[in-house]
Design an enzyme around this catalytic site. Structure first.
Site, mmCIF file in Angstrom:
data_model
loop_
_atom_site.group_PDB
_atom_site.id
_atom_site.type_symbol
_atom_site.label_atom_id
_atom_site.label_comp_id
_atom_site.label_asym_id
_atom_site.label_seq_id
_atom_site.Cartn_x
_atom_site.Cartn_y
_atom_site.Cartn_z
ATOM 1 N N SER A 49 0.815 -1.217 0.000
ATOM 2 C CA SER A 49 0.000 0.000 0.000
ATOM 3 C C SER A 49 0.848 1.266 0.000
ATOM 4 O O SER A 49 0.345 2.354 -0.272
ATOM 5 C CB SER A 49 -0.937 0.012 1.213
ATOM 6 O OG SER A 49 -1.906 -1.000 1.119
ATOM 7 N N CYS A 258 -9.553 -1.827 3.597
ATOM 8 C CA CYS A 258 -8.731 -0.733 3.068
ATOM 9 C C CYS A 258 -9.159 -0.371 1.631
ATOM 10 O O CYS A 258 -10.280 0.066 1.430
ATOM 11 C CB CYS A 258 -7.252 -1.102 3.154
ATOM 12 S SG CYS A 258 -6.147 0.321 3.056
ATOM 13 N N GLY A 302 -4.794 6.744 2.081
ATOM 14 C CA GLY A 302 -4.849 8.166 1.766
ATOM 15 C C GLY A 302 -6.138 8.572 1.089
ATOM 16 O O GLY A 302 -6.352 9.760 0.810
ATOM 17 N N HIS A 402 -7.037 -2.401 9.056
ATOM 18 C CA HIS A 402 -6.339 -3.661 8.792
ATOM 19 C C HIS A 402 -6.540 -4.640 9.942
ATOM 20 O O HIS A 402 -5.814 -4.574 10.949
ATOM 21 C CB HIS A 402 -4.844 -3.405 8.593
ATOM 22 C CG HIS A 402 -4.504 -2.774 7.295
ATOM 23 N ND1 HIS A 402 -3.946 -3.464 6.250
ATOM 24 C CD2 HIS A 402 -4.649 -1.497 6.865
ATOM 25 C CE1 HIS A 402 -3.762 -2.645 5.227
ATOM 26 N NE2 HIS A 402 -4.180 -1.440 5.581
ATOM 27 N N GLU A 404 -5.650 -7.688 10.090
ATOM 28 C CA GLU A 404 -4.494 -8.580 10.255
ATOM 29 C C GLU A 404 -3.438 -7.964 11.162
ATOM 30 O O GLU A 404 -2.574 -8.668 11.699
ATOM 31 C CB GLU A 404 -3.885 -8.938 8.898
ATOM 32 C CG GLU A 404 -2.942 -7.924 8.308
ATOM 33 C CD GLU A 404 -3.622 -6.684 7.740
ATOM 34 O OE1 GLU A 404 -2.925 -5.732 7.389
ATOM 35 O OE2 GLU A 404 -4.874 -6.684 7.649
#
Length: 431
Positions: A49, A258, A302, A402, A404
């Site tokens: 990312s 995300c 972002g 996230h 994870e």
């Protein structure tokens, strides 16, 4: 560090920081952003990312534990450049195989150590993420600035296909564990910890390239489909939006995180927009609107999904005014533009912790989509940004953070369990 050499960091507004180079020699360009995590720098560096971004760490001492061969989140370092206050001069971990300086040099990533990381972070918070360059070639800053201004912006960038796996691969449950569910994971920039987290719950995960069509995805016979995190502008990834719509139409359970959450939002007819400086770190408070529970979560994005009924035009400074989405990007100098009596000042700009956070968090009404009713499920308590979406009439949900947590707190790990429960419920409903 032996052989210290001068380096320079130039932002697109002309701000210049002089420091000491480390890692690779040369120069690099990218979007200048900052990460507030105090740990997890190796996972940050290898998170896809961060493709085409120069990352500044706000923690003052980076590199203490060196680099090992177990913690990378992908096949390589993806950041374009790295900015720290002080890189560790020694490595203090039995797991380390080499230093941060050695790893950056081996992978061709220039870094710079500057005493002004706080000033840099404040500049980005006040004026927004912006294009930048690091150079150890000691060029004229004005000449480097000209090339910064000629470099591509993040808005409109289609980067998911650049970082995605070129070929499908599988991640299986631990040895001796049975397969409970088959998951097709669309790799928009997936981190290694994510399919591992699903595999630990009995999922056989088939990771597919970013440009996979709905037909490609459904051909794997999945019990559920996962759309991963990733870099770039979601508005530029129409192929992923089309794939998402095809999977939703097939009634297969969907979970996105995300970038995958932004793709779900666009598939449901919501807009997306660029945040001024984004969310990057491991301490973002997110509220579940159904339960009222607050989780501390790991973030790296972002762009965000605009709330229902809000249209956010793309481009620097878009979306400002009374209907600006939370955290929206702001053009240089806009914070001082309100000079007339009664005009909103800096604290009124969404994302400045002014009006943008004073949303009525409990009144996000359900909205209609082509796939039934949907609702905003989570919001960020710092700035009111949409952090989750859930369909009421179809088996699909997403979160902006996230679960994870590589790195980060484990508050949100239960989202993978929720995905498994969604697949189980759909299986029983179809039996």
């Amino acid at each position: 560090m032996a052989g210290e050499r001068p380096a320079v960091l130039v932002l697109e507004d002309g701000t210049t920081f002089h420091g000491t180079g480390f890692g690779a020699e040369g120069e690099t360009f990218g979007e200048m952003v900052f990460n507030t995590g105090m740990t997890g720098y190796q996972e940050t560096l290898t998170d896809p990312s961060y493709c085409r971004q120069i990352v500044a760490m706000t923690a003052p001492h980076i590199g203490n534990t060196g680099v090992n061969d177990e913690d990378p989140e992908s096949r390589r370092i993806w950041v374009s450049g790295y900015v720290v206050r002080e890189p560790s001069r020694i490595v203090s971990s039995w797991r380390a195989r080499r230093s941060l300086d050695e790893e950056l040099a081996a992978q061709g990533i220039p870094g710079i150590a500057i005493t002004g990381t706080r000033a840099l972070t404040r500049r980005l918070r006040e004026h927004g993420a912006m294009r930048a360059a690091i150079s150890t070639a000691a060029p004229d800053p004005a000449e480097l600035l000209a090339r910064v201004l000629a470099s591509p912006p993040m808005t409109g960038a289609d980067l998911a296909r650049e970082v995605s796996t070129p070929e499908p691969y599988q991640v299986s449950p631990p040895e001796g564990a049975g397969v409970r569910y088959r998951v097709a994971a669309v790799d928009l920039g997936i981190k290694a910890a994510t399919p591992r987290a699903m595999a630990a719950r009995g999922c056989l995960v088939q990771v597919l390239p970013a440009t996979s069509t709905a037909e490609d995805i459904l051909a794997t016979g999945p019990d559920g489909v996962f759309f991963s995190n990733g870099p770039g502008d979601p508005a530029a990834a129409q192929y992923a939006v089309d794939a998402m719509r095809g999977v939703l139409a097939a009634g297969v359970p969907v979970f996105g995180i995300c970038l995958g959450s932004q793709i779900l939002g666009r598939a449901l007819g919501l807009d997306t927009y660029k945040l001024r400086f984004g969310h990057r770190g491991i301490n973002q408070p997110v509220k579940n609107l159904a339960t009222g529970r607050v989780q501390i979560t790991s973030h790296n994005h972002g762009f965000a999904v605009a709330p229902p009924g809000v249209t956010a035009e793309h481009g620097a400074g878009a979306g400002h005014g009374a209907d600006a989405p939370p955290g929206a990007d702001m053009p240089f100098g806009a914070e001082g533009a309100a000079a007339s009596p009664g005009a909103p000042g800096p604290a009124s700009v969404p994302g400045d912790h002014g009006k943008g956070v004073l949303l009525d968090l409990d009144t996000f009404a359900p909205f209609d989509t082509a796939f039934g009713r949907a609702k905003v499920s989570h919001v960020n308590l710092n700035d009111g940004v949409v952090e989750g979406i859930r369909l009421a009439d179809a088996p699909a949900f997403s979160v902006q953070y996230h679960p994870e947590a590589a790195p980060g707190p484990h508050d949100a790990a239960g989202e993978f369990d929720a995905f498994c429960a969604l697949m189980e419920g759909t299986r029983h409903a179809q039996a």
